[in-house]
Scaffold this active site. Structure first.
Site, PDB file in Angstrom:
ATOM      1  N   SER A  58     -16.999   9.894   7.970  1.00 44.95           N
ATOM      2  CA  SER A  58     -16.935  10.504   6.975  1.00 44.95           C
ATOM      3  C   SER A  58     -18.464  10.822   6.464  1.00 44.95           C
ATOM      4  O   SER A  58     -19.376  10.358   7.046  1.00 44.95           O
ATOM      5  CB  SER A  58     -16.774   9.088   6.161  1.00 44.95           C
TER       6      SER A  58
ATOM      7  N   TYR B  12     -18.213   0.355   4.102  1.00 48.86           N
ATOM      8  CA  TYR B  12     -17.339   1.315   4.477  1.00 48.86           C
ATOM      9  C   TYR B  12     -18.333   2.458   5.205  1.00 48.86           C
ATOM     10  O   TYR B  12     -18.120   2.776   6.508  1.00 48.86           O
ATOM     11  CB  TYR B  12     -16.515   2.166   3.618  1.00 48.86           C
TER      12      TYR B  12
HETATM   13  N1  LIG Z   1      -9.392  10.412   2.001  1.00 45.50           N
HETATM   14  C1  LIG Z   1     -10.728  10.723   2.017  1.00 45.50           C
HETATM   15  O1  LIG Z   1     -11.541  11.190   1.093  1.00 45.50           O
HETATM   16  C2  LIG Z   1     -11.545  10.620   3.090  1.00 45.50           C
HETATM   17  C3  LIG Z   1     -12.847  10.894   3.316  1.00 45.50           C
HETATM   18  C4  LIG Z   1     -13.626  10.724   4.314  1.00 45.50           C
HETATM   19  C5  LIG Z   1     -13.123  10.086   5.452  1.00 45.50           C
HETATM   20  N2  LIG Z   1     -11.875   9.709   5.214  1.00 45.50           N
HETATM   21  C6  LIG Z   1     -11.204   8.823   6.644  1.00 45.50           C
HETATM   22  O2  LIG Z   1     -10.201   9.646   7.058  1.00 45.50           O
HETATM   23  C7  LIG Z   1      -9.178   8.579   7.563  1.00 45.50           C
HETATM   24  C8  LIG Z   1      -7.787   8.862   7.203  1.00 45.50           C
HETATM   25  O3  LIG Z   1      -8.126   8.637   5.733  1.00 45.50           O
HETATM   26  P1  LIG Z   1      -6.744   8.924   4.512  1.00 45.50           P
HETATM   27  O4  LIG Z   1      -7.328   9.383   3.413  1.00 45.50           O
HETATM   28  O5  LIG Z   1      -5.905  10.104   4.789  1.00 45.50           O
HETATM   29  O6  LIG Z   1      -6.084   7.523   4.527  1.00 45.50           O
HETATM   30  P2  LIG Z   1      -4.537   7.012   3.871  1.00 45.50           P
HETATM   31  O7  LIG Z   1      -4.105   8.231   2.934  1.00 45.50           O
HETATM   32  O8  LIG Z   1      -4.852   5.867   3.273  1.00 45.50           O
HETATM   33  O9  LIG Z   1      -3.541   6.978   5.342  1.00 45.50           O
HETATM   34  C9  LIG Z   1      -4.267   6.114   6.249  1.00 45.50           C
HETATM   35  C10 LIG Z   1      -3.466   5.959   7.490  1.00 45.50           C
HETATM   36  O10 LIG Z   1      -3.986   5.039   8.326  1.00 45.50           O
HETATM   37  C11 LIG Z   1      -3.000   4.324   8.407  1.00 45.50           C
HETATM   38  N3  LIG Z   1      -3.466   2.877   8.740  1.00 45.50           N
HETATM   39  C12 LIG Z   1      -4.290   2.220   7.643  1.00 45.50           C
HETATM   40  N4  LIG Z   1      -4.611   0.985   7.855  1.00 45.50           N
HETATM   41  C13 LIG Z   1      -4.027   0.810   9.287  1.00 45.50           C
HETATM   42  C14 LIG Z   1      -4.145  -0.232  10.104  1.00 45.50           C
HETATM   43  N5  LIG Z   1      -4.731  -1.394   9.787  1.00 45.50           N
HETATM   44  N6  LIG Z   1      -3.447  -0.212  11.299  1.00 45.50           N
HETATM   45  C15 LIG Z   1      -3.117   1.134  11.708  1.00 45.50           C
HETATM   46  N7  LIG Z   1      -2.861   1.996  10.852  1.00 45.50           N
HETATM   47  C16 LIG Z   1      -3.544   1.852   9.511  1.00 45.50           C
HETATM   48  C17 LIG Z   1      -1.904   4.229   7.606  1.00 45.50           C
HETATM   49  O11 LIG Z   1      -0.675   4.045   8.324  1.00 45.50           O
HETATM   50  P3  LIG Z   1       0.478   3.282   7.254  1.00 45.50           P
HETATM   51  O12 LIG Z   1       1.186   4.588   6.693  1.00 45.50           O
HETATM   52  O13 LIG Z   1       1.540   2.615   7.991  1.00 45.50           O
HETATM   53  O14 LIG Z   1      -0.120   2.228   6.441  1.00 45.50           O
HETATM   54  C18 LIG Z   1      -2.002   5.762   7.443  1.00 45.50           C
HETATM   55  O15 LIG Z   1      -1.291   6.636   8.278  1.00 45.50           O
HETATM   56  C19 LIG Z   1     -10.076   7.528   7.520  1.00 45.50           C
HETATM   57  O16 LIG Z   1     -10.684   7.104   8.604  1.00 45.50           O
HETATM   58  C20 LIG Z   1     -10.679   7.798   6.359  1.00 45.50           C
HETATM   59  O17 LIG Z   1     -11.993   6.676   6.508  1.00 45.50           O
HETATM   60  C21 LIG Z   1     -11.226   9.892   4.314  1.00 45.50           C
END
Ligand SMILES: NC(=O)c1ccc[n+]([C@@H]2O[C@H](COP(=O)([O-])OP(=O)(O)OC[C@H]3O[C@@H](n4cnc5c(N)ncnc54)[C@H](OP(=O)(O)O)[C@@H]3O)[C@@H](O)[C@H]2O)c1
Length: 257
Positions: free
Chosen positions: A149, A162
């Site tokens: 991130s 985080y």
């Molecule tokens: N969105 C942002 O703005 C942003 C910015 C910087 C970095 N990131 C990083 O990008 C990555 C993805 O983020 P996102 O925004 O796409 O998240 P998201 O929309 O909340 O999706 C999360 C994904 O991770 C899975 N997951 C969550 N908790 C889990 C657990 N305990 N065990 C196994 N799988 C789990 C979920 O599976 P289920 O569907 O089964 O729950 C889902 O497929 C993360 O590492 C996040 O920190 C995101």
């Protein structure tokens, strides 16, 4: 169908059921990789990703593994091995994308020990042991891509735990790159800024003011989309990125310049 960049490759994408992971899984599938779509709870979403990849002419399967508890990596690999066998694929993996992650919006004063343990267990401990147990499965010339991130680079005390997990992940990436370089394996982090996914839906979607503020943080003047991140991951996963390793690739659209 031949001539795609990732033909004959097998990829594992954690958190592949939704958000950024979904876009990565679909993109790697379109590039020709067979994709293991790992998820925790949302089986329907994971199945949909598998179907979409199939419709686009690719191959994929879903595996359930809740990360963040002891034994999670072993359970994930057991499910992965069982599915690769079931799909008559040769054992092993070429591309590991540690994308699953959770956030905790608490500052130093309010974060509980339980929240601290949970966010580190999912965002740091799980990738660590997925790699430890994946080393014997990851083929020479393979790829490791950890989704970090921009928060690891830009101070945001309101999400301090985080951000700290992503800093730890980047240091992990660096060391993997050094250790695995002799095998032709690259390891890189990709660091998104604010991306329009479920995790941000509550405060971002349908809120023009919040969206304008989020967009203003990026030099490119908009909120990130999952595909913005998936395109970078697809490059890193390809042969064209063979000479890039141990780096954090900024994917914030120019935040904090
Ligand atoms: N969105 C942002 O703005 C942003 C910015 C910087 C970095 N990131 C990083 O990008 C990555 C993805 O983020 P996102 O925004 O796409 O998240 P998201 O929309 O909340 O999706 C999360 C994904 O991770 C899975 N997951 C969550 N908790 C889990 C657990 N305990 N065990 C196994 N799988 C789990 C979920 O599976 P289920 O569907 O089964 O729950 C889902 O497929 C993360 O590492 C996040 O920190 C995101």
């Amino acid at each position: 169908m031949g001539g795609r960049r990732l033909d004959d490759k097998v990829a594992l994408v954690t958190g592949g059921s939704r958000g950024i992971g979904r876009a990565i899984a679909e993109r790697l599938g379109r590039e020709g990789a067979v994709v293991a779509v790992a998820f925790a709870r949302d089986q329907a979403a994971a199945d949909e990703v598998v179907q979409t990849i199939g419709k686009d002419g690719g191959r994929a399967f879903a595996i359930r593994a809740e990360l963040g508890r002891h034994g999670d990596a072993a359970a994930l690999w057991a499910a992965f091995d069982a599915q690769t066998q079931r799909h008559s694929l040769r054992a092993g993996v070429d591309i590991i994308v540690n994308n699953a992650g959770i956030g905790r919006s608490s500052d130093l004063a309010s974060l509980t020990e339980e929240e601290f343990d949970e966010v580190f267990a999912v965002n740091v401990r799980a990738p660590f042991f997925i790699l430890q147990q994946g080393l014997s499965r990851l083929r020479d010339g393979g790829r490791i891509i950890n989704i970090s991130s921009g928060a690891a680079r830009l101070a945001m005390p309101e999400i301090i735990a985080y951000s700290s997990t992503k800093g730890a992940l980047d240091t992990f990436t660096l060391n993997l790159a050094k250790q695995l370089g002799p095998r032709g394996i690259t390891a890189n982090s990709v660091a998104p800024g604010i991306v329009d996914t479920d995790v941000n839906a509550g405060w971002l979607r349908g809120n023009a003011e919040a969206e304008a503020h989020a967009a203003s943080l990026a030099a490119l003047g908009r909120v990130g989309q999952p595909e913005d991140i998936a395109d970078i991951v697809a490059f890193l996963a390809s042969g064209e990125a063979r000479w890039v390793t141990g780096r954090v690739i900024d994917a914030t659209g120019g935040a904090g310049l």
